[in-house]
Scaffold this motif. Structure first.
Motif, PDB file in Angstrom:
ATOM      1  N   ILE A 226       0.833  -1.219   0.000  1.00 13.76           N
ATOM      2  CA  ILE A 226       0.000   0.000   0.000  1.00 13.76           C
ATOM      3  C   ILE A 226       0.860   1.257   0.000  1.00 13.76           C
ATOM      4  O   ILE A 226       0.398   2.334   0.354  1.00 13.76           O
ATOM      5  N   GLY A 227       2.147   1.102  -0.385  1.00 14.91           N
ATOM      6  CA  GLY A 227       2.985   2.270  -0.588  1.00 14.91           C
ATOM      7  C   GLY A 227       3.683   2.792   0.644  1.00 14.91           C
ATOM      8  O   GLY A 227       4.025   3.980   0.709  1.00 14.91           O
ATOM      9  N   VAL A 228       3.934   1.930   1.628  1.00 17.38           N
ATOM     10  CA  VAL A 228       4.627   2.340   2.857  1.00 17.38           C
ATOM     11  C   VAL A 228       5.837   1.426   3.043  1.00 17.38           C
ATOM     12  O   VAL A 228       5.718   0.205   2.923  1.00 17.38           O
ATOM     13  N   ASP A 229       7.004   2.030   3.329  1.00 17.56           N
ATOM     14  CA  ASP A 229       8.208   1.229   3.528  1.00 17.56           C
ATOM     15  C   ASP A 229       8.067   0.339   4.764  1.00 17.56           C
ATOM     16  O   ASP A 229       7.487   0.751   5.787  1.00 17.56           O
ATOM     17  N   GLY A 230       8.603  -0.885   4.642  1.00 12.16           N
ATOM     18  CA  GLY A 230       8.653  -1.787   5.785  1.00 12.16           C
ATOM     19  C   GLY A 230       9.996  -1.668   6.487  1.00 12.16           C
ATOM     20  O   GLY A 230      10.819  -0.801   6.166  1.00 12.16           O
ATOM     21  N   SER A 271       2.622   1.269  -7.068  1.00  9.42           N
ATOM     22  CA  SER A 271       3.317   2.558  -6.976  1.00  9.42           C
ATOM     23  C   SER A 271       3.152   3.353  -8.268  1.00  9.42           C
ATOM     24  O   SER A 271       2.864   4.555  -8.249  1.00  9.42           O
ATOM     25  N   ALA A 272       3.307   2.673  -9.419  1.00  3.85           N
ATOM     26  CA  ALA A 272       3.184   3.354 -10.707  1.00  3.85           C
ATOM     27  C   ALA A 272       1.763   3.873 -10.905  1.00  3.85           C
ATOM     28  O   ALA A 272       1.556   5.014 -11.356  1.00  3.85           O
ATOM     29  N   VAL A 273       0.762   3.036 -10.572  1.00  4.42           N
ATOM     30  CA  VAL A 273      -0.632   3.439 -10.768  1.00  4.42           C
ATOM     31  C   VAL A 273      -0.988   4.598  -9.838  1.00  4.42           C
ATOM     32  O   VAL A 273      -1.665   5.554 -10.234  1.00  4.42           O
ATOM     33  N   THR A 274      -0.523   4.527  -8.588  1.00  6.63           N
ATOM     34  CA  THR A 274      -0.825   5.595  -7.626  1.00  6.63           C
ATOM     35  C   THR A 274      -0.233   6.926  -8.082  1.00  6.63           C
ATOM     36  O   THR A 274      -0.905   7.972  -8.016  1.00  6.63           O
ATOM     37  N   ARG A 275       1.017   6.894  -8.527  1.00  8.36           N
ATOM     38  CA  ARG A 275       1.635   8.129  -9.029  1.00  8.36           C
ATOM     39  C   ARG A 275       0.850   8.682 -10.218  1.00  8.36           C
ATOM     40  O   ARG A 275       0.617   9.887 -10.327  1.00  8.36           O
ATOM     41  N   PHE A 276       0.454   7.794 -11.116  1.00  4.49           N
ATOM     42  CA  PHE A 276      -0.296   8.223 -12.295  1.00  4.49           C
ATOM     43  C   PHE A 276      -1.629   8.857 -11.888  1.00  4.49           C
ATOM     44  O   PHE A 276      -2.006   9.920 -12.411  1.00  4.49           O
ATOM     45  N   VAL A 277      -2.342   8.201 -10.982  1.00  6.76           N
ATOM     46  CA  VAL A 277      -3.649   8.693 -10.551  1.00  6.76           C
ATOM     47  C   VAL A 277      -3.520  10.071  -9.919  1.00  6.76           C
ATOM     48  O   VAL A 277      -4.288  10.998 -10.204  1.00  6.76           O
ATOM     49  N   THR A 298     -10.898   3.975  -8.628  1.00 10.46           N
ATOM     50  CA  THR A 298     -11.954   3.038  -8.188  1.00 10.46           C
ATOM     51  C   THR A 298     -11.405   1.622  -8.064  1.00 10.46           C
ATOM     52  O   THR A 298     -11.695   0.903  -7.094  1.00 10.46           O
ATOM     53  N   LEU A 299     -10.590   1.217  -9.038  1.00  8.28           N
ATOM     54  CA  LEU A 299      -9.997  -0.119  -8.994  1.00  8.28           C
ATOM     55  C   LEU A 299      -8.992  -0.230  -7.849  1.00  8.28           C
ATOM     56  O   LEU A 299      -8.876  -1.288  -7.206  1.00  8.28           O
ATOM     57  N   ILE A 300      -8.263   0.846  -7.582  1.00  8.73           N
ATOM     58  CA  ILE A 300      -7.303   0.842  -6.474  1.00  8.73           C
ATOM     59  C   ILE A 300      -8.033   0.687  -5.140  1.00  8.73           C
ATOM     60  O   ILE A 300      -7.538   0.018  -4.206  1.00  8.73           O
ATOM     61  N   LYS A 301      -9.212   1.283  -5.042  1.00 12.30           N
ATOM     62  CA  LYS A 301      -9.998   1.136  -3.812  1.00 12.30           C
ATOM     63  C   LYS A 301     -10.361  -0.329  -3.571  1.00 12.30           C
ATOM     64  O   LYS A 301     -10.308  -0.813  -2.436  1.00 12.30           O
ATOM     65  N   GLU A 302     -10.727  -1.043  -4.621  1.00 10.13           N
ATOM     66  CA  GLU A 302     -11.022  -2.478  -4.478  1.00 10.13           C
ATOM     67  C   GLU A 302      -9.768  -3.233  -4.054  1.00 10.13           C
ATOM     68  O   GLU A 302      -9.837  -4.173  -3.234  1.00 10.13           O
ATOM     69  N   TYR A 303      -8.631  -2.813  -4.610  1.00  7.94           N
ATOM     70  CA  TYR A 303      -7.358  -3.428  -4.217  1.00  7.94           C
ATOM     71  C   TYR A 303      -7.069  -3.161  -2.740  1.00  7.94           C
ATOM     72  O   TYR A 303      -6.620  -4.060  -2.000  1.00  7.94           O
ATOM     73  N   MET A 304      -7.340  -1.955  -2.285  1.00  8.05           N
ATOM     74  CA  MET A 304      -7.106  -1.610  -0.881  1.00  8.05           C
ATOM     75  C   MET A 304      -8.026  -2.414   0.049  1.00  8.05           C
ATOM     76  O   MET A 304      -7.644  -2.774   1.165  1.00  8.05           O
ATOM     77  N   ILE A 305      -9.237  -2.681  -0.421  1.00 12.09           N
ATOM     78  CA  ILE A 305     -10.158  -3.522   0.375  1.00 12.09           C
ATOM     79  C   ILE A 305      -9.562  -4.906   0.545  1.00 12.09           C
ATOM     80  O   ILE A 305      -9.617  -5.504   1.651  1.00 12.09           O
ATOM     81  N   THR A 334      -4.231  -7.556 -12.757  1.00 12.84           N
ATOM     82  CA  THR A 334      -4.954  -6.291 -12.909  1.00 12.84           C
ATOM     83  C   THR A 334      -4.017  -5.101 -12.729  1.00 12.84           C
ATOM     84  O   THR A 334      -3.997  -4.173 -13.540  1.00 12.84           O
ATOM     85  N   LEU A 335      -3.236  -5.127 -11.669  1.00 18.67           N
ATOM     86  CA  LEU A 335      -2.315  -4.020 -11.416  1.00 18.67           C
ATOM     87  C   LEU A 335      -1.229  -3.931 -12.487  1.00 18.67           C
ATOM     88  O   LEU A 335      -0.771  -2.827 -12.837  1.00 18.67           O
ATOM     89  N   GLU A 336      -0.826  -5.074 -13.007  1.00 22.40           N
ATOM     90  CA  GLU A 336       0.190  -5.069 -14.066  1.00 22.40           C
ATOM     91  C   GLU A 336      -0.342  -4.360 -15.308  1.00 22.40           C
ATOM     92  O   GLU A 336       0.356  -3.547 -15.934  1.00 22.40           O
ATOM     93  N   ILE A 337      -1.613  -4.622 -15.658  1.00 25.38           N
ATOM     94  CA  ILE A 337      -2.223  -3.968 -16.821  1.00 25.38           C
ATOM     95  C   ILE A 337      -2.380  -2.469 -16.556  1.00 25.38           C
ATOM     96  O   ILE A 337      -2.077  -1.628 -17.421  1.00 25.38           O
ATOM     97  N   LEU A 338      -2.838  -2.132 -15.348  1.00 28.22           N
ATOM     98  CA  LEU A 338      -3.009  -0.712 -15.013  1.00 28.22           C
ATOM     99  C   LEU A 338      -1.673   0.025 -15.075  1.00 28.22           C
ATOM    100  O   LEU A 338      -1.585   1.146 -15.578  1.00 28.22           O
ATOM    101  N   ALA A 339      -0.626  -0.610 -14.540  1.00 27.10           N
ATOM    102  CA  ALA A 339       0.696   0.029 -14.553  1.00 27.10           C
ATOM    103  C   ALA A 339       1.217   0.187 -15.972  1.00 27.10           C
ATOM    104  O   ALA A 339       1.834   1.210 -16.316  1.00 27.10           O
TER     105      ALA A 339
END
Length: 891
Positions: A226-230, A271-277, A298-305, A334-339
């Motif tokens: 979800i975009g946070v360093d571990g 990360s790529a999709v979030t930056r783009f959005v 909208t698709l990212i929200k489903e991913y976050m769920i 899905t994320l690969e296609i979005l990216a």
């Protein structure tokens, strides 16, 4: 591709290849136009062409890499270019020329490089380079390339776009996000590089047992996804447009590390999709990108769920690394296609129609993969909504509402009033134009109809009438093009009918053309012109500077009211125009438009000679909007050229007829040396025959048949573009067949007209000197005197006086002939006229044979009806063929 685009591209290519001299671009342009085909010859698979070029290239990997890069940017006409290059690899002669040209350019560049200061030097091509030198040069070139292609800051990009949009939409400010949106990086949802938010002490993972390592890594992965360093998995800083890379703790167990590396591409895609959005949600990138970003959000929200559900399992201790891999796999695709889509849009700097083209092509490329195709279809539908809203307004109402310059049609600020003033004005062609890069690929075939539909409706709207298409229906994107193609076709048919009916019925276009333009400019109204020329003959003989225009206007008004032209409802639109230059100069100015000679001809003096009113006289016509779209300044100029051509011919004919009338009185005298007078009569008749036949040819063999074709085509026209095309074709054919598009023929014809005019002036002066009208009236007693009818004695005395007068007149004419060399003058006129006439017939024969201008043969048949000139023309043709150089055999 238009003729102007071909001309531009050929000139650019010649400039790049440094080709100077020779026959110029015109030869290549003509060759290209002759070999054009109505279909696309490069609509083939580029795979074989790509393979062929790769085999031919010395560095196939670089070529394939560059091809893939351009393909990812959705570069238009890439496959066509590759196909052309593959064909060039087969042409040895062209390849040799290109190699020589490249060598010359390299030498020029090297010479220029040595004269300027540079930061690195290129070794001579003749010397061998060591591996170390080669590597150093590669690094230097790489650093230069990297610095030149470095990505500019997003804030600067947004500012450039914002300034461009504000300039286009002056008075309508474009909405922008507040600055704090960009100043708070934590709101973006992507990794924050260089900012550690965790305060926990990190335990070396290598010291933990395998189960604990797995548990710690699962927790880290849920954060990274979800975009946070571990703690043990951290994101690396981005370089340019590269994908996100991650660093793993080197002490991590290899088995766990293997599975983690499989899952991390999901985080990179996120990360790529979030930056783009976040980037494309800004208003500056346009409504299409904004809609696409919203759909991806909208698709990212489903991913976050999904990630939230996985975190719930992890807290319950039910989520292992293997289960995480299992649950994340469906989302990975899905994320690969979005990216992939986000990266392609970003690389191609796509906006509006170009974004839709990319999405549409991706959708089609996923044929066979139903899940991927359904995903792309969803995104394309969502992104196309704002574009189709602009499209609907355009094709249903003729309105463009495109604040972000995303639509395929672009509006330019042009004034419709100038269409009546400027010959070069291209209101109809340039007020609205197609922007090629903004045409979605699925609307490419309909682009011209979309442009025309809105233009038609816009014309009607500008006349104060509100138009709304009755067949208006929402346009929705679908893979089946027929749906929106049919809708566009219906809108196009409606718009065509509305504008055509408006011009033909309400604005009476055909009536303007047939009842005014044809009557006045094509001299179709005979009695009007006879009356008008009788009234204005003395005025038009004056120099153009001495003519009073208001007097001519009054005489025109009188001629109109006293002839059958009085029934014309549009007669008040006819005006007088005294041109600043003669017909040949006007023709040369028109032919020079958009050529290199244009400035020289326009800046030149109108004419060295003082024009007479007859040479400068022309009609003009007042046309109001929207009829000025058809009868524009360009069309009126062509009508004026035809009118001036025929009007001067009519004037010469009248002058020759006046000579005939004056010569009638001379025939009663019994001259002793009548041979030279007979020669003058013969020459006058030949000139009159020439002028009358030329007029008959132009009016009844050129204009009248062509006009009937125009009337027939106008009845069959389905839209205003057809009307424009038919009208322009009519004028072009008339100008061509009347010898007005060929300066060489027109100059010979003008010389013939000048000889005729000088001959008539000479004859008028001669006959004027012999007139003894006053004396004859004084001597005549035909009607008697006040004392009564004449007696027989008076009649005999009168006859004796007339006989004496005729004898004196004959002696006077003979003396005049001997002293003034009149016979030599007539012979010179005869020689000049015959020479120019033969020259004209010879040139007409050449053009009709070489250029297939068969209609001009009718002039030869009319003027040489009895074969009088045939023998001399054949002799001239034989001489010309002997002088011509022999044709060289083709290699």
């Amino acid at each position: 591709m238009s003729e102007f685009r071909i001309h531009h591209d050929v000139n650019e290519l010649l400039s790049l290849l440094r080709v100077h001299g020779g026959e110029g671009a015109e030869v290549y342009i003509e060759l290209l136009q002759k070999n054009r085909t109505p279909y696309v010859t490069t609509s083939v698979s580029a795979h074989s062409a790509k393979v062929k070029i790769a085999e031919f290239s010395r560095t196939p990997e670089d070529f394939l890499k560059k091809y893939d890069e351009l393909k990812s940017k959705n570069t238009r006409h890439l496959d066509s270019l590759v196909y052309l290059l593959s064909k060039l690899t087969e042409d040895k002669e062209t390849l040799h020329y290109l190699q020589q040209n490249a060598k010359e350019r390299a030498e020029l560049a090297a010479n220029a490089g040595t004269s300027s200061s540079t930061n690195f030097s290129i070794p001579s091509s003749t010397s061998k380079m060591s591996l170390q030198e080669l590597e150093e040069l590669r690094k230097q070139l790489g650093s230069v390339t990297a610095s030149s292609s470095a990505q500019q800051p997003l804030e600067l990009t947004r500012k450039i776009l914002r300034d461009k949009q504000n300039k286009k939409n002056s008075g309508q400010p474009i909405p922008v996000f507040p600055s704090w949106v960009y100043e708070r990086p934590a709101l973006i949802g992507d990794f924050l590089i260089g900012t550690s938010l965790s305060t926990d002490t990190t335990v070396p993972i290598g010291t933990l047992p395998l189960a604990s390592q797995e548990s710690m890594i699962v927790e880290d992965l849920l954060y990274v996804l979800i975009g946070v360093d571990g703690r043990y998995i951290t994101a690396q800083a981005l370089v340019g447009r590269q994908n996100r890379a991650f660093s793993l703790d080197p002490n991590l167990d290899l088995s766990i590390k293997e599975l983690v590396t499989r899952i991390l591409p999901v985080a990179a895609s996120y990360s790529a999709v979030t930056r783009f959005v976040e980037e494309k949600s800004s208003f500056e990138y346009g409504q299409v990108n904004h809609a696409l970003a919203a759909a991806m959000r909208t698709l990212i929200k489903e991913y976050m769920i999904l990630i939230t559900q996985l975190e719930h399992l992890q807290r319950q201790g039910l989520l292992s690394l293997q289960k995480l891999w299992f649950y994340i796999q469906p989302t990975m695709r899905t994320l690969e296609i979005l990216a992939s889509l986000a990266t392609s849009v970003d690389k191609g700097e796509c906006m509006g129609g170009s974004t839709l083209s990319l999405l549409h092509d991706k959708t089609f490329n996923y044929t066979g993969d139903s899940q991927a195709q359904e995903l792309c279809l969803y995104l394309t539908k969502a992104a196309s909504v704002p574009y189709f809203e602009i499209l609907e307004k355009w094709i249903y109402r003729g309105i463009i509402n495109d604040p972000y310059s995303e639509f395929m049609v672009e509006e330019h600020e042009l004034q419709k009033e100038k269409i009546q003033e400027d010959y070069n004005d291209k209101y109809w062609d340039q007020r609205y134009t197609v922007v090629q890069q903004q045409i979605p690929s699925f609307l490419q075939k309909m682009a011209d109809k979309i442009l025309s539909t809105g233009k038609y409706l816009n014309v009607v709207r500008e006349c104060g009438r509100d138009v709304t298409c009755p067949v208006a229906k929402e346009v929705i994107y679908t893979l089946k093009e027929r749906a929106y193609v049919e809708q566009i076709e219906k809108a196009y048919n409606y718009a065509s009918k509305v504008l055509l009916d408006f011009l033909m019925e309400e604005k009476e276009l055909v009536a303007h053309l047939s009842r005014s333009i044809k009557h006045y400019f094509l001299m179709d109204q005979g009695d009007f012109f006879v009356h008008f020329m009788d009234l204005t003959e003395e005025e038009l003989k004056k120099p153009v500077d001495d003519i009073i225009t208001t007097r001519l206007e009054a005489l025109l008004e009188l001629a109109l009211r006293m002839s059958t032209a009085n029934t014309d409802p549009f007669k008040d639109d006819l005006k007088i125009d005294l041109m600043p230059h003669d017909l040949i100069t006007q023709l040369l100015r028109v032919l020079a438009i958009e050529t290199k000679q244009e400035k020289a001809i326009i800046s030149a003096d109108p004419t060295e000679l003082t024009l007479s009113g007859l040479e400068a006289f022309s009609f003009d016509y007042i046309v109001k909007w929207p009829l000025s779209l058809i009868i524009n300044r360009k069309a009126l100029t062509r009508y004026q050229m035809l009118f001036r051509h025929m009007f001067y011919c009519k004037h010469v004919e009248r002058q020759l007829c006046n000579v005939w009338i004056s010569n009638k009185t001379a025939k009663q005298f019994s001259l002793h040396s009548a041979k030279w007078f007979a020669g003058a009569f013969t020459l006058r008749q030949r000139m009159l025959n020439f002028v009358q036949n030329i007029q008959y040819y132009m009016m009844f063999e050129v204009m009248e048949p062509t006009w009937h074709i125009l009337e027939k085509n106008l009845k069959l026209a389905s839209n205003i573009d057809d009307v424009l095309s038919h009208h322009t074709s009519f004028l072009d054919n008339c100008l061509k067949d009347c010898m007005l598009t060929n300066p060489e023929l027109l100059k010979i014809f003008s010389k013939l007209m000048s000889v005729c005019v000088m001959f008539t002036n000479c004859m008028q002066r001669f006959t004027q000197s012999m007139k003894l009208d006053g004396e004859m009236e004084r001597l005549t007693l035909e009607h008697g005197t006040m004392l009564g009818p004449p007696t027989e004695e008076e009649r005999a005395e009168e006859a004796a006086k007339k006989k004496l007068t005729n004898k004196l007149l004959a002696e006077h004419a003979d003396n005049l002939h001997l002293t003034s060399g009149f016979e030599a003058t007539i012979n010179k006129f005869d020689s000049n006229f015959s020479t120019h006439l033969l020259d004209l017939l010879d040139k007409l024969s050449v053009y009709s044979t070489n250029d297939c201008e068969h209609s001009m043969l009718n002039i030869i048949y009319r003027l040489d009806f009895n074969g009088f000139y045939t023998e001399r023309l054949e002799h001239m043709s034989a001489e010309r063929s002997q002088k011509a150089p022999p044709l060289l055999p083709r290699l």
